[in-house]
Motif scaffolding. Structure first.
Motif, PDB file in Angstrom:
ATOM      1  N   GLY A 215      70.287 -38.089   0.924  1.00 17.46           N
ATOM      2  CA  GLY A 215      69.522 -36.864   1.096  1.00 17.46           C
ATOM      3  C   GLY A 215      70.113 -35.686   0.367  1.00 17.46           C
ATOM      4  N   ALA A 216      69.423 -34.564   0.489  1.00 15.60           N
ATOM      5  CA  ALA A 216      69.833 -33.352  -0.212  1.00 15.60           C
ATOM      6  C   ALA A 216      69.324 -32.133   0.534  1.00 15.60           C
ATOM      7  CB  ALA A 216      69.284 -33.352  -1.644  1.00 15.60           C
ATOM      8  N   ALA A 217      70.039 -31.034   0.377  1.00 14.67           N
ATOM      9  CA  ALA A 217      69.545 -29.745   0.846  1.00 14.67           C
ATOM     10  C   ALA A 217      68.558 -29.210  -0.193  1.00 14.67           C
ATOM     11  CB  ALA A 217      70.692 -28.765   1.044  1.00 14.67           C
ATOM     12  N   VAL A 218      67.616 -28.396   0.264  1.00 14.45           N
ATOM     13  CA  VAL A 218      66.559 -27.882  -0.608  1.00 14.45           C
ATOM     14  C   VAL A 218      66.595 -26.361  -0.582  1.00 14.45           C
ATOM     15  CG1 VAL A 218      64.068 -27.734  -0.954  1.00 14.45           C
ATOM     16  CG2 VAL A 218      65.095 -29.912  -0.279  1.00 14.45           C
ATOM     17  N   VAL A 219      66.604 -25.750  -1.764  1.00 14.04           N
ATOM     18  CA  VAL A 219      66.597 -24.288  -1.878  1.00 14.04           C
ATOM     19  C   VAL A 219      65.498 -23.893  -2.851  1.00 14.04           C
ATOM     20  CG1 VAL A 219      67.868 -22.248  -2.622  1.00 14.04           C
ATOM     21  CG2 VAL A 219      69.040 -24.036  -1.352  1.00 14.04           C
ATOM     22  N   MET A 220      64.534 -23.115  -2.358  1.00 14.67           N
ATOM     23  CA  MET A 220      63.438 -22.629  -3.200  1.00 14.67           C
ATOM     24  C   MET A 220      63.182 -21.163  -2.871  1.00 14.67           C
ATOM     25  SD  MET A 220      60.670 -25.764  -3.135  1.00 14.67           S
ATOM     26  CE  MET A 220      60.378 -25.613  -1.385  1.00 14.67           C
ATOM     27  N   GLY A 221      62.620 -20.453  -3.841  1.00 14.04           N
ATOM     28  CA  GLY A 221      62.310 -19.046  -3.616  1.00 14.04           C
ATOM     29  C   GLY A 221      61.275 -18.856  -2.533  1.00 14.04           C
ATOM     30  N   ALA A 222      60.429 -19.888  -2.275  1.00 11.21           N
ATOM     31  CA  ALA A 222      59.377 -19.759  -1.274  1.00 11.21           C
ATOM     32  C   ALA A 222      59.909 -19.892   0.140  1.00 11.21           C
ATOM     33  CB  ALA A 222      58.305 -20.828  -1.507  1.00 11.21           C
ATOM     34  N   LEU A 223      61.155 -20.328   0.310  1.00 10.98           N
ATOM     35  CA  LEU A 223      61.722 -20.464   1.648  1.00 10.98           C
ATOM     36  C   LEU A 223      62.122 -19.090   2.177  1.00 10.98           C
ATOM     37  CD1 LEU A 223      64.067 -23.571   1.218  1.00 10.98           C
ATOM     38  CD2 LEU A 223      61.666 -23.517   1.902  1.00 10.98           C
ATOM     39  N   SER A 224      62.118 -18.985   3.489  1.00  9.23           N
ATOM     40  CA  SER A 224      62.619 -17.747   4.086  1.00  9.23           C
ATOM     41  C   SER A 224      64.134 -17.697   3.925  1.00  9.23           C
ATOM     42  CB  SER A 224      62.261 -17.696   5.574  1.00  9.23           C
ATOM     43  OG  SER A 224      62.991 -18.678   6.288  1.00  9.23           O
ATOM     44  N   PRO A 225      64.721 -16.504   3.942  1.00  9.01           N
ATOM     45  CA  PRO A 225      66.183 -16.421   3.815  1.00  9.01           C
ATOM     46  C   PRO A 225      66.911 -17.237   4.871  1.00  9.01           C
ATOM     47  CG  PRO A 225      65.197 -14.266   3.477  1.00  9.01           C
ATOM     48  CD  PRO A 225      64.090 -15.166   3.909  1.00  9.01           C
ATOM     49  N   GLN A 226      66.383 -17.249   6.098  1.00  5.03           N
ATOM     50  CA  GLN A 226      67.052 -18.000   7.167  1.00  5.03           C
ATOM     51  C   GLN A 226      67.029 -19.500   6.881  1.00  5.03           C
ATOM     52  OE1 GLN A 226      65.977 -16.876  11.146  1.00  5.03           O
ATOM     53  NE2 GLN A 226      66.598 -18.843  12.008  1.00  5.03           N
ATOM     54  N   THR A 227      65.882 -20.005   6.413  1.00  2.00           N
ATOM     55  CA  THR A 227      65.801 -21.426   6.084  1.00  2.00           C
ATOM     56  C   THR A 227      66.715 -21.754   4.918  1.00  2.00           C
ATOM     57  OG1 THR A 227      63.494 -21.431   6.813  1.00  2.00           O
ATOM     58  CG2 THR A 227      64.234 -23.295   5.498  1.00  2.00           C
ATOM     59  N   ARG A 228      66.713 -20.864   3.908  1.00  2.00           N
ATOM     60  CA  ARG A 228      67.586 -21.090   2.757  1.00  2.00           C
ATOM     61  C   ARG A 228      69.046 -21.133   3.183  1.00  2.00           C
ATOM     62  NH1 ARG A 228      66.085 -17.198  -2.109  1.00  2.00           N
ATOM     63  NH2 ARG A 228      64.845 -16.391  -0.404  1.00  2.00           N
ATOM     64  N   ASN A 229      69.440 -20.222   4.043  1.00  2.00           N
ATOM     65  CA  ASN A 229      70.819 -20.203   4.512  1.00  2.00           C
ATOM     66  C   ASN A 229      71.161 -21.462   5.294  1.00  2.00           C
ATOM     67  OD1 ASN A 229      71.284 -17.735   3.355  1.00  2.00           O
ATOM     68  ND2 ASN A 229      71.014 -16.556   5.232  1.00  2.00           N
ATOM     69  N   ALA A 230      70.221 -21.924   6.113  1.00  2.00           N
ATOM     70  CA  ALA A 230      70.464 -23.138   6.901  1.00  2.00           C
ATOM     71  C   ALA A 230      70.628 -24.350   5.992  1.00  2.00           C
ATOM     72  CB  ALA A 230      69.319 -23.355   7.887  1.00  2.00           C
ATOM     73  N   GLN A 231      69.803 -24.448   4.950  1.00  2.00           N
ATOM     74  CA  GLN A 231      69.922 -25.563   4.016  1.00  2.00           C
ATOM     75  C   GLN A 231      71.243 -25.484   3.246  1.00  2.00           C
ATOM     76  OE1 GLN A 231      67.424 -28.227   3.055  1.00  2.00           O
ATOM     77  NE2 GLN A 231      67.073 -27.745   5.202  1.00  2.00           N
ATOM     78  N   VAL A 232      71.601 -24.272   2.803  1.00  2.00           N
ATOM     79  CA  VAL A 232      72.865 -24.103   2.085  1.00  2.00           C
ATOM     80  C   VAL A 232      74.040 -24.428   2.996  1.00  2.00           C
ATOM     81  CG1 VAL A 232      74.389 -22.393   1.036  1.00  2.00           C
ATOM     82  CG2 VAL A 232      71.979 -22.468   0.399  1.00  2.00           C
ATOM     83  N   ALA A 233      73.963 -24.013   4.272  1.00  2.00           N
ATOM     84  CA  ALA A 233      75.053 -24.290   5.221  1.00  2.00           C
ATOM     85  C   ALA A 233      75.225 -25.797   5.421  1.00  2.00           C
ATOM     86  CB  ALA A 233      74.774 -23.599   6.548  1.00  2.00           C
ATOM     87  N   MET A 234      74.121 -26.523   5.438  1.00  2.00           N
ATOM     88  CA  MET A 234      74.185 -27.978   5.579  1.00  2.00           C
ATOM     89  C   MET A 234      74.921 -28.591   4.382  1.00  2.00           C
ATOM     90  SD  MET A 234      71.003 -30.555   6.336  1.00  2.00           S
ATOM     91  CE  MET A 234      70.162 -30.125   4.801  1.00  2.00           C
ATOM     92  N   TYR A 235      74.643 -28.063   3.203  1.00  2.00           N
ATOM     93  CA  TYR A 235      75.330 -28.557   2.008  1.00  2.00           C
ATOM     94  C   TYR A 235      76.804 -28.153   2.018  1.00  2.00           C
ATOM     95  CZ  TYR A 235      76.750 -28.761  -2.893  1.00  2.00           C
ATOM     96  OH  TYR A 235      77.432 -29.003  -4.054  1.00  2.00           O
ATOM     97  N   GLN A 236      77.067 -26.905   2.350  1.00  2.00           N
ATOM     98  CA  GLN A 236      78.441 -26.423   2.351  1.00  2.00           C
ATOM     99  C   GLN A 236      79.302 -27.161   3.373  1.00  2.00           C
ATOM    100  OE1 GLN A 236      78.695 -24.933  -0.514  1.00  2.00           O
ATOM    101  NE2 GLN A 236      79.529 -22.972   0.155  1.00  2.00           N
ATOM    102  N   ALA A 237      78.687 -27.558   4.504  1.00  2.00           N
ATOM    103  CA  ALA A 237      79.437 -28.264   5.542  1.00  2.00           C
ATOM    104  C   ALA A 237      79.674 -29.727   5.198  1.00  2.00           C
ATOM    105  CB  ALA A 237      78.688 -28.171   6.877  1.00  2.00           C
ATOM    106  N   GLY A 238      79.105 -30.201   4.087  1.00  2.00           N
ATOM    107  CA  GLY A 238      79.322 -31.575   3.679  1.00  2.00           C
ATOM    108  C   GLY A 238      78.414 -32.586   4.349  1.00  2.00           C
ATOM    109  N   GLU A 239      77.376 -32.108   5.070  1.00  2.00           N
ATOM    110  CA  GLU A 239      76.447 -33.051   5.690  1.00  2.00           C
ATOM    111  C   GLU A 239      75.655 -33.807   4.631  1.00  2.00           C
ATOM    112  OE1 GLU A 239      74.092 -31.376   8.853  1.00  2.00           O
ATOM    113  OE2 GLU A 239      75.646 -29.895   9.292  1.00  2.00           O
ATOM    114  N   VAL A 240      75.411 -33.167   3.510  1.00  2.00           N
ATOM    115  CA  VAL A 240      74.839 -33.835   2.335  1.00  2.00           C
ATOM    116  C   VAL A 240      75.664 -33.419   1.129  1.00  2.00           C
ATOM    117  CG1 VAL A 240      72.478 -34.032   3.227  1.00  2.00           C
ATOM    118  CG2 VAL A 240      73.177 -31.941   2.046  1.00  2.00           C
ATOM    119  N   ASP A 241      75.651 -34.257   0.108  1.00  2.00           N
ATOM    120  CA  ASP A 241      76.468 -33.986  -1.078  1.00  2.00           C
ATOM    121  C   ASP A 241      75.660 -33.472  -2.260  1.00  2.00           C
ATOM    122  OD1 ASP A 241      79.018 -34.530  -0.166  1.00  2.00           O
ATOM    123  OD2 ASP A 241      78.790 -36.691  -0.446  1.00  2.00           O
ATOM    124  N   TYR A 242      74.364 -33.223  -2.033  1.00  2.00           N
ATOM    125  CA  TYR A 242      73.513 -32.814  -3.148  1.00  2.00           C
ATOM    126  C   TYR A 242      72.616 -31.665  -2.731  1.00  2.00           C
ATOM    127  CZ  TYR A 242      75.159 -37.221  -5.023  1.00  2.00           C
ATOM    128  OH  TYR A 242      75.964 -38.229  -5.461  1.00  2.00           O
TER     129      TYR A 242
END
Length: 863
Positions: A215-242
């Motif tokens: 799997g992968a975290a997803v970051v798009m301009g259409a996402l809300s800032p909170q959703t974007r932060n949550a996806q980035v946090a998932m990636y930063q925490a190592g839950e996904v590597d992509y």
């Protein structure tokens, strides 16, 4: 330099600016002005935060709401939340007396009392959508003591031309960027970001990574800032590597990315499909490598049937950070006149005052203004300076939904009709917000709702638009938070396979390296992620696992199963010896909802054979022997506990001293579960000694049945019924509580059928004994037998009468009352007349000792 969407324009009402000097000079006289320029990963933003905290007051303007929020949290930790303000179009946290402000660029305060002011990503002054806002802040917003302009080195000529008093400081990148060519998606290394340029392509890349890499975290301009932060946090925490992202990832997101792969090198900019500029490429590629760790970039081989490739010139420019300098910045009059709509449009379309400044393409706020100005009804409702200024504020509502000029202008027109006479009512705003408070739906539906609620969050922040500003803005933020959480959950559910991610991260290609453990519920876990479960002693791969996961899952399980099964065998043996957690289900032995053995026919009915489940063959021989011995011991204990009376009869049936007649009767009793109808049982063929032996074995000789009272207990009847099924002698299962009366078409074992009811045989004998006792006590030929005791057992009067008739009693109905006589009817009377064919016997009772002369003579003879 990524081109940012128009939804970030004018994110908050403009705070009145300080008195300006001519835009021709841009000077402000006063504090030091520094331009800190350089590529990505040079620590420019970190430096600005340090300088902000070093001053008594200040503000930093950021290009994104989420960046402002991130830095707000950092400054709050340093200065305290009571002293720090966050100002964006959709959120405003401004404690009384706040001295440090973190804002979006559109919401930057231009107050002369602020000691420090910084503008982040100042090169966005050349952006066609938002450039004029950045240019205005670059020219006119200053700090009392220090002003800092942060941006790309391409901005240096414009700084020198427009802000000649600025001291230019160039900072080198902390790490290097290296081009590594094209790679297939299956070969992309961990901690990589894949950049695509459409939502469809993002989804395709994320789905493929889910299949191959968990799997992968997803970051798009259409996402809300909170959703974007949550996806980035998932990636930063190592839950996904992509990470799969659009070019929105290139603006200010600080990520632990080692490699950036471009799925394409062209994008649709709102007007046409074009190739990315080298500056845009570098802005995105620069996300790879943070601080002093080097990064790499390249393209994705075979993405969408194409193979995008960088030119040699582009690779050189990105690696060496050499780009064409900016030759002009976009400018628009920031303080237009509001005499009329025509005057306002004229000022907004006026020519720039300097050759270094250019007129930007028509932004959506100006397009909406011009479109509504052409509508006679709308234009006629805008009268006077204050109305024109208010109308312009409404037209500057961002198009968060990205629906385009025509659709957005209709929304603005409806909003103006509500605002032209005053404020929006709290009920109206609350209803609009409540209609969007629905966290169900797919990804696209939730994105649409978030875009809509952001519009209402912007509206609710305006104190001159909404009366209950604080309450409504809090409601809008709460709804956006719920929708963002739901969207994050949908994205994670669709594009993240946590099991595969853990497997790939922990094992790589060697499944033997996986740390496997067994949960209390029987789930086989790798780092708390289930890969399957044990059903008894059989490993079952998780049914949700994709086909490509199964090989690795099975390999991991086979490597660690012997140890897990050994521990499970020890637990089963211990539970069996302690009679804890193991029980019968029909003819099977069950432990933790799993069949571990079954009963099958043995040498005799009361000696069944234990057949272990085939899954126990997976155990080591010593473990299997221990488990089987424990199960067999538990079975013998259960039989001795519940079937002891029947086992005694079975043993006596094999004793030659019992005689053939008694042995045959005992065999029939055992096979019938300790209850045998007296008629035809062979009791009449027993002599006195055999009858006495029968009584010593606990068998009661009743008027209708022979039965073992102890065999009528619930546990004994259940145990016997289980054995009868093994021998193919099905009978209605007796009730677990062995209640006195049951209603069944066929009498269960241990019961006698009486019409539509069945009565337990020991209670039937008790009722017949009571009837005989009444008859003997009255010494009358015909007696009244009260059915009250039968009714206390829940036996109907009709069934009681059937029992009496079976026991040899006959009924005589009372005579009818004579005419004109009144009183209770005569009750039925019973007498005892045993059948000649098989005379019923009165229940045996102790005989009184003989008296009289004949008794004395008998005693003398006996001596």
């Amino acid at each position: 330099m990524g081109i940012m969407p128009a939804t970030f324009r004018h994110m908050a009402p403009r705070i009145p600016a300080q008195p300006r000097k001519s835009a021709h000079t841009g000077a402000n006289g006063g504090g030091v002005v520094k331009a800190v320029l350089g590529p990505t990963n040079t620590g420019k933003t970190h430096l600005a935060i340090e300088r902000l905290c070093a001053h008594s007051s200040g503000a930093i303007g950021f290009p994104l709401r989420l960046l402002a929020r991130e830095v707000y949290d950092r400054v709050c930790a340093i200065k305290g939340a009571d002293n720090v303000a966050l100002i964006t179009g959709e959120e405003k946290i401004e404690p009384k007396g706040a001295r440090w402000h973190l804002c979006t660029v559109e919401a930057m305060p231009s107050r002369p009392d602020l000691a420090f002011v910084a503008l982040d990503e100042a090169q966005l002054s050349a952006d066609p959508e938002r450039g004029h806002v950045f240019t205005d802040r670059l020219l006119h917003t200053r700090g009392r003591e220090e002003t800092m302009l942060l941006g790309s080195s391409t901005l240096e000529p414009m700084i020198k031309a427009l802000v000649p008093e600025a001291e230019v400081v160039t900072r080198p990148r902390f790490s290097t960027l290296t081009h590594v060519g094209a790679k297939k998606l299956s070969r992309i290394p961990p901690r990589s970001a894949i950049v695509a340029f459409s939502a469809e392509q993002v989804y395709v890349m994320a789905e493929m990574l889910r299949r191959f890499r968990g799997g992968a975290a997803v970051v798009m301009g259409a996402l809300s800032p909170q959703t974007r932060n949550a996806q980035v946090a998932m990636y930063q925490a190592g839950e996904v590597d992509y990470l799969v992202a659009t070019d929105a990832v290139g603006m200010g997101l600080n990520l632990d990315v080692h490699h950036v792969a471009f799925a394409g090198l062209s994008k649709f900019d709102g007007h046409r499909q074009r190739r990315l500029t080298t500056v845009e490429m570098a802005q995105i590629a620069g996300r790879a490598g943070r601080h002093q760790r080097d990064g790499t970039f390249g393209t994705l081989a075979g993405a969408g049937g194409t193979n995008p490739e960088f030119t040699d010139e582009e690779i050189y420019a990105i690696e060496e950070h050499r780009f064409p300098p900016l030759t002009r910045l976009f400018w628009r009059e920031a303080e237009p006149r509001f005499d009329s709509i025509a005057t306002l449009i004229e000022d907004l379309e006026s020519l720039p005052p300097r050759p270094e400044l250019a007129t930007p393409p028509q932004a959506i706020d100006l397009a909406v203004l011009k479109r509504l100005a052409e509508d006679a009804d709308t234009a006629s409702s805008v009268r006077g300076k204050r109305a024109v200024e208010r109308f312009w504020d409404v037209c500057r509502l961002p198009d968060f939904r990205s629906q385009g000029e025509e659709t957005h202008s209709r929304f603005v027109a409806r909003l103006w009709q509500d605002l032209r006479h005053g404020y929006l009512g709290a009920d109206y705003v609350a209803q609009a917000i409540a209609q969007l408070d629905n966290p169900s739906g797919d990804i696209d539906t939730l994105q649409a709702r978030i875009s809509a609620i952001r519009s209402w969050a912007y509206i609710a922040q305006r104190p001159d638009w909404v009366l209950a500003k604080d309450e409504m803005s809090a409601r809008a933020r709460a709804v956006e938070a719920r929708l963002s959480d739901a969207l994050h959950a949908r994205l994670t559910e669709r594009f993240v396979n946590r099991r595969t991610a853990v497997l790939m991260r922990k094992a790589g290609a060697d499944a033997s390296l996986l740390p496997v453990r067994l949960s209390d519920e029987g789930a086989v876990l790798v780092d708390d992620e289930p890969i399957g479960h044990l059903e008894g002693f059989r490993f079952v791969v998780d049914p949700l696992a994709r086909a490509e996961d199964r090989r690795l899952l099975l390999a991991a399980a086979e490597r660690h199963l012997p140890g897990l099964l050994h521990n499970r065998a020890k637990a089963l043996a211990k539970a069996t010896r302690e009679s804890r957690g193991i029980e019968f289900e029909d003819t099977a032995l069950v432990w933790q909802d799993t069949v571990v053995a079954k009963l099958e026919r043995g040498r005799t009915m009361l000696a069944p054979r234990l057949k272990p489940d085939v899954a126990l063959d997976r155990l080591a021989p010593t473990d299997k022997a221990e488990v089987v011995a424990a199960l067999d011991g538990w079975l013998q204990t259960q039989h001795q506990r519940h079937l002891k009376p029947l086992l005694a009869l079975d043993e006596a049936s094999r004793d030659p001293a019992s005689g053939p007649e008694l042995r045959a009767l005992l065999l029939h009793l055992v096979e019938a579960g300790g209850v045998l109808v007296r008629e035809g049982s062979g009791l009449d063929r027993l002599d006195a000694a055999q009858r006495q032996r029968l009584k010593k074995l606990g068998v009661r000789i009743g008027a209708l049945d022979l039965f073992l009272p102890n065999a009528l207990r619930p546990g004994a009847m259940q145990a016997w019924h289980r054995l009868a099924r093994i021998w193919g002698r099905p009978a209605p299962l007796p009730p677990e509580t062995m209640q006195p009366v049951v209603h069944a078409k066929i009498a269960p074992a241990g019961y006698r059928r009486l019409g539509n009811e069945s009565l337990r045989v020991d209670l039937a004998e008790k009722l017949l004994q009571a009837a005989h006792a009444t008859r003997m006590a009255t010494k009358a030929r015909r007696v009244f037998l009260d059915p009250a005791i039968a009714r206390s057992m829940s036996l109907s009067t009709a069934a009681y009468a059937a029992l009496l008739r079976a026991g040899g009693f006959r009924v005589h109905m009372g005579r009818s009352l004579p005419e004109k006589a009144f009183g209770p009817p005569h009750p039925p009377l019973w007498d005892w007349r045993p059948s000649r064919r098989e005379p019923a016997t009165e229940p045996e009772r102790p005989k009184p000792p003989p008296t009289g002369a004949f008794a004395a003579l008998a005693e003398l003879v006996a001596r």
